[in-house]
Design a protein around this motif. Sequence first.
Motif, PDB file in Angstrom:
ATOM      1  N   PHE A 237       0.825  -1.206   0.000  1.00  0.00           N
ATOM      2  CA  PHE A 237       0.000   0.000   0.000  1.00  0.00           C
ATOM      3  C   PHE A 237       0.862   1.261   0.000  1.00  0.00           C
ATOM      4  O   PHE A 237       1.916   1.318   0.638  1.00  0.00           O
ATOM      5  N   GLN A 238       0.380   2.293  -0.700  1.00  0.00           N
ATOM      6  CA  GLN A 238       1.143   3.537  -0.848  1.00  0.00           C
ATOM      7  C   GLN A 238       0.413   4.755  -0.296  1.00  0.00           C
ATOM      8  O   GLN A 238       0.975   5.541   0.452  1.00  0.00           O
ATOM      9  N   GLU A 239      -0.840   4.910  -0.656  1.00  0.00           N
ATOM     10  CA  GLU A 239      -1.598   6.096  -0.252  1.00  0.00           C
ATOM     11  C   GLU A 239      -2.287   5.863   1.090  1.00  0.00           C
ATOM     12  O   GLU A 239      -2.395   4.738   1.570  1.00  0.00           O
ATOM     13  N   ASN A 240      -2.744   6.951   1.709  1.00  0.00           N
ATOM     14  CA  ASN A 240      -3.507   6.841   2.951  1.00  0.00           C
ATOM     15  C   ASN A 240      -4.664   5.860   2.749  1.00  0.00           C
ATOM     16  O   ASN A 240      -5.358   5.910   1.728  1.00  0.00           O
ATOM     17  N   ILE A 241      -4.871   5.011   3.719  1.00  0.00           N
ATOM     18  CA  ILE A 241      -5.869   3.961   3.559  1.00  0.00           C
ATOM     19  C   ILE A 241      -6.515   3.648   4.897  1.00  0.00           C
ATOM     20  O   ILE A 241      -5.877   3.779   5.956  1.00  0.00           O
ATOM     21  N   GLU A 255      -1.100   6.150   7.172  1.00  0.00           N
ATOM     22  CA  GLU A 255      -0.215   6.335   6.030  1.00  0.00           C
ATOM     23  C   GLU A 255       0.656   5.071   5.987  1.00  0.00           C
ATOM     24  O   GLU A 255       1.542   4.883   6.827  1.00  0.00           O
ATOM     25  N   ARG A 257       3.127   3.757   4.315  1.00  0.00           N
ATOM     26  CA  ARG A 257       4.581   3.719   4.180  1.00  0.00           C
ATOM     27  C   ARG A 257       5.272   3.906   5.528  1.00  0.00           C
ATOM     28  O   ARG A 257       6.382   3.411   5.739  1.00  0.00           O
TER      29      ARG A 257
END
Length: 316
Positions: A237-241, A255, A257
Amino acid sequence: MSTGPASSAQRKSLDGPTLDKIKRIEVRARAVVEGFITGSHRSPYNGFAVEFASHREYSPGDDLRHIDWKVWSRTDRLYIKQYEEETNLQCHLLVDRSRSMQYGRSPGVAKEGWSKFDHAATAAASIAWLMNQQQDSVGLTLFSNQLDRTLRPSTNPSQLKQLFHELDNATCDRTTELATALSTVASQFRQRGMVILISDLLLPVTDLEEALAQFRLRRHDMIVLQVLHGDELDFPFQENIMFRGLEQADQLLAEPRALRNSYLEALERHQAGCRKACARAGVDHVLLNTNKPLDVALASYLNWRAKSRRRSAGVR
């Protein structure tokens, strides 16, 4: 693992997204089994049930690889080891259908595709099909925080159809209580046999140890197939989720990362604990990644198991 004429393209065609297009689990199972038969020089059947039977005196023309040199060193006479395939093996397939196993199909969690349960059910169906081909009895238990459905091991021609039906129609809608459920299962298995647990093992390692101990006491030959989604293993995963719990109502906006390194470290600690628990119980542990072709993973394990059993019996 020795590979035969199957090309990498053929093996790749049996990954999750491709198998997901095959709606009937019976057809999936046949595709997987035929895939790893094609990719192996040795029969995969021997990975489950080759047992030492007896000795006989050497005769000219016998394969020298089967001479028992330990007996020769004691008696100065040549004897051949004979083997036979167990024809009365009972195999119990234990498949986790708790809510965490639906990851991969839940809206908002991962893209629609190959869930952990899809992978687990196809692995179970493939093994059942293989067992049926070698005329061994096979049964199925679907569990969550209880025993949800049980088919006693049988060689009846209708057994496979019923087993496929149960796997096809199972849903993942309960929490996990693996130790409790498997303690009940173990108490019901009177005859020694093979037990194959298929689960994501997302539970305290102490619970896993308790569950494995139940089967070890009864001297079952046990295999643990741990199914994890590629997202769980790689955390891509990369974006806010928003992360939502599947078995609890927790949720966390984060976030990813910033979490990746600590998550992967925690995952490795858990995996190391699972591997050690299996090793202490004398149980084979096999990790199945939903992003990897199932036929390759099963073929690799069965070839390793067959070679290991031959080595323990003194056959090269």
